[in-house]
Design a protein around this motif. Structure first.
Motif, short mmCIF file in Angstrom:
data_model
loop_
_atom_site.label_atom_id
_atom_site.label_comp_id
_atom_site.label_asym_id
_atom_site.label_seq_id
_atom_site.Cartn_x
_atom_site.Cartn_y
_atom_site.Cartn_z
N UNK A 749 0.82 -1.21 0.00
CA UNK A 749 0.00 0.00 0.00
C UNK A 749 0.86 1.26 0.00
N UNK A 750 2.06 1.17 0.56
CA UNK A 750 2.97 2.32 0.56
C UNK A 750 3.79 2.38 -0.72
N UNK A 751 3.41 1.57 -1.74
CA UNK A 751 4.06 1.55 -3.06
C UNK A 751 5.51 1.08 -2.96
N UNK A 752 5.78 0.14 -2.04
CA UNK A 752 7.09 -0.46 -1.93
C UNK A 752 7.02 -1.92 -2.37
N UNK A 753 8.14 -2.46 -2.86
CA UNK A 753 8.18 -3.84 -3.34
C UNK A 753 8.67 -4.77 -2.24
N UNK A 754 8.12 -5.98 -2.22
CA UNK A 754 8.57 -6.99 -1.27
C UNK A 754 8.27 -8.36 -1.84
N UNK A 755 9.10 -9.34 -1.47
CA UNK A 755 8.97 -10.70 -1.99
C UNK A 755 8.02 -11.49 -1.10
N UNK A 756 7.14 -12.25 -1.72
CA UNK A 756 6.18 -13.08 -1.00
C UNK A 756 6.03 -14.44 -1.71
N UNK A 757 5.39 -15.34 -1.01
CA UNK A 757 5.04 -16.64 -1.56
C UNK A 757 3.52 -16.68 -1.70
#
Length: 883
Positions: A749-757
């Motif tokens: 929501x803060x327009x940041x990227x993160x890795x998920x499964x």
């Protein structure tokens, strides 16, 4: 119902249905109606009743749906009002033995929940009569003696529960029961241990992961728990009563047997009280939706049809309340959505936040007024707001809106009721059987549930041909034979009845297509009645037509419009008079056709004809059979071997059909050779081809699709850890199989990227962290509303979910095709709901969610590395790969 039973052929069956439906009314009124300041028998719920007919048009049964019971009336009602009738009827009509068994007294003022209305709380003579009628009706509806006793016990328990006094525990942070004998009496009636009821009211049990903590509650929270318990018991009791009625009046017919349904909608009218709360907000929203439907069907659509058909018509103006409905229910800025957002916001509960939010959102709306936007200075700031409804301006008090919208029902209260000795309570609260540490999905709010019910109701009404009965309140004194002229005139005006009468008087009630009318008038009645002909463009012209003049009948482009019933009766009578002659003509034509066909067959050389047919069948069928037998022994099932060409031109069409049969047979044989996993992959690729071919670049059809990739040790070094974690999660959420898993990069929501499964199972969609732990609740497949993809070669997509969850925006790593996940979600959704999920392929992906009003994602290919980057108010995905 009386009329339908009189005209029916099967009088006994219809009488039974009629008696059950009509006699169920006193039971529904006892548990769902109450006295208000404007109506002594006001329905505090909405009722939609179906009467079902078989193919002979005999009534076979019915079904009752209910909407928004005003359960808050159980614990609170205004001055001059009463709570639901059933409580007063029990006190007035029950004999002394039953009252003694329930420890009740006939005086309603002895009970806190009944004594709020002042003088109106007294029982009236009619209560005793209605009590006896309700008891007889329950017997006729097969409620059974044990169920009736259980219902009476729950009524008494609610009355005694209101008398339970809760006081401070001495430290200002806890509470206790002041009159323990009353609480023990409630426990006896509910069939629960004495200590359990006291603990349930004064202590909250909170489960944090696997730890269970008991928290003492203050007096206000304990009173809230007491009232919530009373409301929950009564609401579920009411639903159970309706369910029991439906079991007795339900029509036991297959869908194909049911030919006709007549439905009756009896729902609350527009309400304006001294203090209008969440219940009036929902009720008036319901009236807005029904008024919008009335305007759409009766005023707008009918006038638009006259104009499109070329009928001379002077437009009649009317008030369109569509902007009011959009202001209340439209996503993502409607009042119901705003109320849900404030309920989800962390921190102390403050109803004023809702008005502040609405002041900002609707500051330019002419239909919303408040002190905060300086349109209504007489209102209490941030505590009241007004809506300009079609029926007039209504002032709403925001106090209690968030609490009533949340409709919190504590899990420990449900467990206490489920563990009761009373079987009825076990049936009413089945979720009480869940373990205390089990994670449960946040339930839908009361406001959103009612909004969805209204959408379903409008959709249901649109499937029928509606007829309206408008109820006019003659006076505010609840007196017979007294009419307040100004009050009646105001109601006629705001209901749109003046405009409706103008449209009806100037319009044409009877309409039919031109082609059927042409056939009936010309073919059935003869040219002497009406000489008409149809031009190629489809319009009707008149040649010495003997129908009434144009003031009575008007001809449009595709329809004919008739104004008076007399004209319709005239046409029907003439048609009936001519039908015997038409029947004789048809009979003569058919007999002549059969005689000529017989004569042609007798003149034909039958022997030569039979030999020719046998030869032609043998020439094609024999050769085809031999080809099929040989093809079954070949590795590729003879795909390249053509169907034998016939020597006769008349068999060309049969040859094309054989080619199609051979192609389908070959495909079936090839698929049967595949493993179940390979068959599933073929099905996914077929679905993806249907959804994406010609719309998206490079959706990677040729490569193998890996499905649950992370379970493969060759592709995931932590495969065992992943499988152990997912097995525990699946057991918790009752999922059977894993259909898809992949490592993704998601946009927060803060327009940041993160890795998920991301993992797809047969019932839920999971979002896991890199250590395979789940910190967010799973997404139910039913909460997925659609999927959006870009038209480019990237593998980004947005999964659109319900407003309280928000959309998932991400791209798939390691070159996995987005088409595989899209097809898997589509197929899983279709298998569960038998509905097609919306898949949108567009250059610009729009997304939204809690805390994000609306976002836009653009995808650009040809970058050196794949990453999200923020540009203005939007986001661009730079995709590393060829264009």
């Amino acid at each position: 119902m009386r009329y339908l039973s009189n005209v029916s052929q099967n009088v006994q069956v219809v009488d039974r249905v009629k008696n059950l439906l009509i006699r169920s009314n006193p039971v529904l009124e006892a548990f769902g109606n109450a006295q208000t300041t404007r109506n002594d028998n006001s329905s505090r719920f909405g009722k939609y009743m179906d009467i079902r007919y078989d193919h002979r048009f005999d009534a076979q049964g019915g079904h009752i749906r209910t909407y928004l019971l005003e359960k808050a009336r159980v614990v609170h009602h205004g001055e001059g009002e009463r709570t639901f009738h059933c409580f007063y009827q029990l006190l007035s009509g029950a004999d002394s033995a039953l009252l003694k068994a329930l420890d009740l007294q006939k005086d309603p003022t002895k009970y806190h929940y009944l004594s709020m209305g002042g003088e109106s709380c007294e029982c009236i003579p009619n209560d005793k009569k209605l009590y006896n009628e309700v008891q007889r009706t329950m017997g006729l509806l097969n409620f059974g003696g044990q169920l009736i006793k259980s219902i009476q016990k729950l009524q008494a328990a609610i009355l005694h529960l209101g008398n339970v006094e809760l006081v401070d525990g001495g430290d200002g942070e806890s509470s206790k029961v002041a009159n323990r004998p009353t609480a023990h009496l409630v426990a006896r009636l509910l069939g629960t241990p004495k200590e359990e009821i006291e603990k349930a009211l004064t202590v909250r049990v909170v489960a944090a992961k696997r730890d269970v903590v008991e928290v003492k509650t203050k007096v206000d929270k304990a009173v809230y728990a007491r009232d919530a318990l009373a409301k929950a018991i009564y609401e579920r009791l009411f639903v159970h009563v309706v369910k029991k009625i439906n079991e007795n009046v339900e029509a036991h017919l297959d869908e194909e047997e049911t030919s006709t349904v007549i439905s009756v909608l009896d729902i609350y009218g527009f309400e304006v009280f001294g203090v209008n709360s969440f219940e009036q907000f929902c009720i008036n929203y319901c009236n807005e939706k029904l008024q919008q439907l009335f305007v759409e069907l009766v005023l707008r659509r009918e006038q638009a049809e006259y104009t499109s058909e070329g009928i001379e018509w002077i437009h009649i103006d009317y008030f369109n309340n569509e902007p009011i409905c959009k202001m209340m229910d439209e996503s993502p800025e409607g009042m119901f959505v705003i109320l849900d957002e404030e309920c989800l916001r962390p921190g102390a509960e403050d109803d004023k936040r809702v008005v502040i939010h609405m002041d900002k959102t609707f500051k330019n709306s002419p239909y919303y007024l408040s002190n905060g936007n300086s349109k209504a200075k007489n209102l209490r700031i941030h505590e009241e707001f007004q809506i300009k409804h079609y029926a007039g301006i209504v002032t709403y008090s925001i106090v209690g809106f968030m609490d009533k919208n949340r409709d919190t029902q504590f899990q420990d209260l449900k467990r206490m009721l489920y563990n009761s000795e009373m079987e009825l309570l076990k049936e009413l609260f089945p979720e009480g059987a869940n373990p205390i540490t089990e994670m449960t999905k946040r339930p839908i709010t009361a406001g959103m549930h009612f909004k969805n019910d209204m959408a379903d109701l409008v959709e249901l009404i649109n499937k029928h041909e509606p007829h309206y009965i408008r109820c006019i309140m003659p006076n505010l004194n609840k007196e017979p034979r007294e009419f307040d002229d100004q009050l009646c005139v105001n109601q006629v005006r705001y209901l749109g009845l003046v405009e409706n009468m103008k449209v009806r008087r100037a319009g044409y009630p009877f309409q039919t297509s031109l082609q059927p009318l042409h056939e009936e008038v010309q073919d059935d009645m003869g040219r002497d009645l009406a000489h008409v002909h149809m031009e190629r463009r489809g319009s009707l012209q008149e040649d010495d037509i003997s129908l009434p003049p144009r003031q009575v009948v008007s001809f449009g482009k595709t329809k004919v419009f008739i104004k008076t019933p007399r004209t319709v009766y005239y046409l029907e009578e003439e048609r009936e008079r001519r039908m015997p002659g038409v029947s004789l003509t048809v009979a003569r034509w058919w007999k002549g056709f059969m005689a000529r066909s017989l004569a042609r067959r007798m003149r034909r050389p039958s022997t030569r004809h039979d030999l020719l047919q046998a030869f032609l069948r043998q020439e094609v069928d024999g050769a085809s059979d031999r080809r099929v037998q040989r093809s079954q022994k070949v590795a590729n099932f003879g795909k390249d071997k053509p169907v034998p060409q016939p020597n006769r031109a008349v068999l060309k069409r049969g040859h094309r059909l054989l080619e199609k049969v051979k192609h389908n047979w070959w495909a079936k044989e090839k698929i049967l050779q595949l493993t179940p996993a390979e068959q599933y992959e073929v099905r996914l690729k077929t679905i993806a081809q249907t959804l994406l071919k010609g719309r998206k670049k490079r959706w990677i059809f040729q490569d193998r699709w890996l499905g649950d990739e992370l379970s493969d040790p060759k592709r995931n070094t932590k495969a065992e850890m992943y499988k152990r974690s997912m097995t525990a999660i699946q057991d918790l959420n009752k999922d059977n199989s894993r259909l898809y898993s992949a490592r993704v990069t998601k946009l927060s929501r803060s327009l940041k990227s993160s890795t998920r499964i991301y993992v797809l199972c047969d019932l839920h969609f999971y979002r896991l962290y890199d250590d395979y732990t789940m910190k967010k609740a799973p997404i139910d497949i039913g909460d997925i509303l659609g999927i959006s993809l870009s038209t480019g070669p990237d593998q980004a997509l947005a999964i659109h979910c319900a407003p309280n969850i928000g959309d998932c925006v991400f791209y798939i790593e390691n070159g996995r095709p987005a088409a595989e996940l899209v097809a898997a979600i589509w197929l899983t959704y279709y298998r569960k709901y038998r509905k097609e999920l919306r898949v949108k392929v567009t250059d610009q992906i729009n997304y939204s969610g809690p805390g994000v009003k609306e976002g836009v994602l653009l995808c650009e290919s040809g970058a050196s590395s794949t990453a999200f980057r923020k540009v203005g108010k939007g986001v661009i995905l730079d995709w590393a790969g060829r264009k």
